[in-house]
Design an enzyme around this catalytic site. Structure first.
Site, PDB file in Angstrom:
ATOM      1  N   ARG A   1      35.988  79.504 -58.178  1.00 52.45           N
ATOM      2  CA  ARG A   1      34.555  79.815 -58.300  1.00 52.45           C
ATOM      3  C   ARG A   1      33.978  79.345 -59.646  1.00 52.45           C
ATOM      4  O   ARG A   1      32.806  79.001 -59.712  1.00 52.45           O
ATOM      5  CB  ARG A   1      34.335  81.310 -58.110  1.00 52.45           C
TER       6      ARG A   1
ATOM      7  N   LYS B  42      39.722  90.269 -34.225  1.00 55.26           N
ATOM      8  CA  LYS B  42      38.945  90.985 -33.215  1.00 55.26           C
ATOM      9  C   LYS B  42      37.705  90.253 -32.730  1.00 55.26           C
ATOM     10  O   LYS B  42      37.016  89.611 -33.510  1.00 55.26           O
ATOM     11  CB  LYS B  42      38.492  92.325 -33.795  1.00 55.26           C
TER      12      LYS B  42
ATOM     13  N   GLY C 233      36.283  84.714 -44.888  1.00 57.90           N
ATOM     14  CA  GLY C 233      37.491  85.533 -44.883  1.00 57.90           C
ATOM     15  C   GLY C 233      38.803  84.779 -44.988  1.00 57.90           C
ATOM     16  O   GLY C 233      38.984  83.945 -45.865  1.00 57.90           O
TER      17      GLY C 233
ATOM     18  N   GLY D  85      31.777  86.753 -47.128  1.00 62.45           N
ATOM     19  CA  GLY D  85      30.749  87.549 -46.452  1.00 62.45           C
ATOM     20  C   GLY D  85      29.449  86.783 -46.276  1.00 62.45           C
ATOM     21  O   GLY D  85      28.804  86.856 -45.223  1.00 62.45           O
TER      22      GLY D  85
END
Ligand code: AMP
Length: 396
Positions: free
Chosen positions: A35, A198, A354, A377
């Protein structure tokens, strides 16, 4: 979209929101400086123009004001080394020390303010605090994609105090352009690969991208909700029983939008959720009782690679198996190889959100894809079609 290329920073103080929320080890040493590196081009351009750079960022999640372990002093030497500048650290964020040091900056020097989250007002998006921040600079530059989904004082609210002097840095520009390619302007065929655990956490993304894509590859734990919904046997694989109808609805929606869905045909199953468990390869809808799907099988990997070879734009989010365990990382590695090959042949590939980022770095695919997003995110929310407050604040 206004970027730093639309401004000449000569003699101007740029107040730059960067995202230096970097991981640190127990001795507070920076373990991944991606970053910091990502913000360098923006800072370089401002200094080259003859401007002054004042950096603000958060680090971790301090909750009680100043705490030594969250101080930016712990990362200052790394920042100075990567930016290759004379870096001055302020003792505070908007206090006397920061003000004085901002006033007395000399050309080529960079000022690093203290952790903006030492003030509770930061996360509250407090206007007064944002106004105090704004007094430190002449032009506001937002280059913090990783926190662009937060309406915090330094990421969004402060922009109000620079009505005609606000813009995006290069990193933000790259991130926004990468998303734009996948969601709107990318060359077809466009293929999205969604893996991970999921369905429930990916459903909004699927809904948002369907109108624009040609192929949807589904892998990872969410495979089994789709397979069970279609009547397959999934043994003790991960499943969301309350999402079976949703899985069928997604398949219907894909048909409506002419999106071809590619589900695994074979998979590697294990008798326990362990790297050393017994394993075998079976048809994805014929998993025996007591066994669970852990990774895609060789036939599936070849089938997916073929789709990817024929794609011109590729979005990858989520692993195809339990990649944290070596024995079940093969499907995700094969996928990475296929994406790397397609990229080499001219496709645009974006990896974001993620775990896929951790994976591409671990296996060095980050150098072989077109773009790896720096914001987990923020990238997920963009793919879900949400307007990010940090982006809106600069655009409006
Ligand atoms: P996500 O954060 O939704 O992208 O999910 C990433 C996680 O999904 C990783 O930790 C993987 O280990 C996990 N995962 C992938 N495939 C499977 C699977 N077949 N069964 C259980 N977990 C899985």
């Amino acid at each position: 979209m206004k970027t730093i290329d639309d401004f000449n920073f000569s003699g101007k103080k740029a107040l730059i929101r960067v995202d230096f929320n970097v991981p640190q080890d127990e001795n507070l040493k920076v373990t991944d400086d991606t970053r910091i590196r990502a913000a360098k081009p923006t800072i370089d351009k401002i200094l080259k123009d003859g401007g002054y750079a004042i950096l603000m960022t958060h680090l971790a999640r301090p909750k009680n004001g100043f705490e030594d372990k969250f101080s930016l002093k712990n990362i200052a030497s790394k920042v100075a080394e990567i930016l290759d500048v004379n870096l001055i650290s302020a003792e505070d964020v908007v206090g006397e020390d920061a003000q004085k040091k901002a006033e007395n900056l000399k050309p080529g020097e960079v000022l690093l303010l203290e952790n903006v989250r030492f003030h509770a007002e930061e996360e509250k998006g407090d206007k007064n605090f944002a106004e105090k921040l704004s007094k430190l600079g002449d032009i506001y530059v937002n280059d913090a994609f990783g926190t662009a989904h937060r309406a915090h004082a330094s990421t969004a609210i402060v922009a109000e105090f620079f009505p005609s002097a606000k813009c995006f840095g290069y990193l933000m520009k790259q991130e926004l352009e990468a998303i734009e390619k996948v969601l709107k302007s990318g060359e077809k065929p466009i293929t999205a690969i969604l893996g991970g655990a999921k369905v429930s956490s990916k459903i909004t993304i699927i809904d948002n991208i369907l109108p624009n894509i040609d192929n949807l590859i589904i892998g990872g734990g969410m495979t089994y909700t789709f397979i069970k919904a279609q009547g397959g046997k999934i043994g003790k694989s991960l499943v969301e029983d309350d999402k079976l109808d949703l899985a069928l609805r997604i398949l219907e929606e894909c048909k409506k939008h002419n999106v071809e869905v590619h589900l695994p045909v074979d998979n590697v199953v294990a008798d326990d959720f362990k790297n050393e468990a017994n394993q075998k390869t079976v048809a994805v809808d014929q998993i025996p009782e007591g066994w669970m799907g852990m990774d895609t099988g060789a036939e599936t990997n070849e089938k997916f690679a073929e789709v990817i070879r024929n794609s011109k734009t590729i979005l990858w989010n989520g692993p195809l198996g339990v990649f944290e365990m070596d024995n079940f990382a093969k499907g995700t590695i094969a996928l990475g190889d296929a994406i790397a090959e397609a990229t080499k042949n001219g496709a645009f590939s974006l990896v974001g959100g993620g775990d896929s980022v951790a994976f591409v770095k671990q296996y060095k695919f980050d150098e072989k894809v077109s773009y790896v997003s720096t914001g987990g995110g923020a990238m997920l929310e963009s793919l879900e079609g949400k307007e990010l407050p940090g982006v809106a604040a600069v655009l409006n």
